[in-house]
Design an enzyme around this catalytic site. Structure first.
Site, PDB file in Angstrom:
ATOM      1  N   ASP A 102       7.248   8.532 -12.151  1.00  0.00           N
ATOM      2  CA  ASP A 102       8.188   8.698 -13.272  1.00  0.00           C
ATOM      3  C   ASP A 102       9.386   7.758 -13.264  1.00  0.00           C
ATOM      4  O   ASP A 102      10.182   7.772 -14.207  1.00  0.00           O
ATOM      5  CB  ASP A 102       8.661  10.159 -13.329  1.00  0.00           C
ATOM      6  N   HIS A 117       1.768   5.970  -5.531  1.00  0.00           N
ATOM      7  CA  HIS A 117       0.787   6.314  -6.575  1.00  0.00           C
ATOM      8  C   HIS A 117       0.994   5.476  -7.835  1.00  0.00           C
ATOM      9  O   HIS A 117       0.537   5.853  -8.911  1.00  0.00           O
ATOM     10  CB  HIS A 117       0.860   7.808  -6.915  1.00  0.00           C
TER      11      HIS A 117
END
Ligand SMILES: [Zn+2]
Length: 240
Positions: A102, A117
């Site tokens: 994010d 990730h």
């Protein structure tokens, strides 16, 4: 007071490396994946976030990701993100290794961030390898300007390997950490779940701040069962 103990651990056991998961962003209004109210309770990750699904039906995967990216882009860093950035500025945190895509650590001001990730910063062409920034104008179905293939978000899908430079760097940081501080991760996903073990194998210590049990609670020098925002707001006030 467990926050006093954690502040003490951070002060004494340097360098400290932080490992964060979805739990650090839930206070920004971003649902986690695996809890009963989490994303994967509603949609099957194999149908919306796997390499196989992307190859079979990229429009379906993008219909999920475009909404998700919109939500992540609208979210704001919370007290935990800001506190971890402040601890880095004060020299108490070497780096943040995160499972989150994010960008909230970077937006809060953290400089050394390892995104194991991937992130929503860029998209790549699976055919010719061209990479470019993710722009909302690219949605709902972004195509490669070179070869017209459907671009893929640079987030790690199920069935994909983790980016090798990021995971190598994360292992290096884990190995030399005197303290690995896990925040908001249940440590269920390999190989990220192995990073605290790497710290322990190398003689370092482990501290965990997480709501709910983790796979390594019994190996931790300290476990705090509390929301990350409150905990780290206190830590910043306590540590000088
Ligand atoms: Zn291409």
């Amino acid at each position: 007071m467990s926050t006093n103990r954690l502040a003490e651990l951070i002060r004494k056991r340097q360098p400290c490396v932080v490992l964060t998961g979805a739990g650090v962003s839930t206070e920004s209004g971003i649902p986690d994946f695996r809890s009963p109210a989490g994303i994967w309770a509603k949609v099957d990750p194999m149908e919306y976030a796997s390499l196989r699904a992307f190859r079979a039906d990229p429009e379906r995967v993008w219909s999920f990701y475009s909404k998700r990216i919109e939500m992540l882009t609208a979210a704001e860093p919370n007290a935990a993100h800001h506190a971890l950035a402040e601890l880095e500025r004060r020299g108490f945190v070497d780096a943040v290794v995160t499972q989150n895509i994010d960008l909230l650590h970077t937006r809060a001001g953290s400089r050394e961030v390892v995104e194991v990730h991937g992130s929503i910063r860029t998209v790549s062409c699976p055919v010719c390898g061209r990479r470019e920034p993710l722009r909302e104008s690219l949605l709902p179905l972004p195509r490669c300007p070179e070869c017209d293939a459907v671009l893929k978000p640079d987030v790690v899908f199920f069935g994909e390997l983790l980016p090798p430079e990021a995971i190598d760097r994360a292992y290096g940081l884990a190995r030399r950490a005197a303290l690995m501080l896990v925040v908001g991760s249940a440590l269920e996903v390999f190989p990220v779940s192995d990073l605290p073990l790497e710290t322990l194998r190398a003689g370092g210590s482990l501290a965990i701040v997480n709501l709910g049990p983790t796979a390594l609670d019994d190996r931790a020098a300290l476990k705090i069962e509390a929301p990350a925002g409150d905990t780290f707001r206190d830590i910043v006030a306590l540590i000088t």
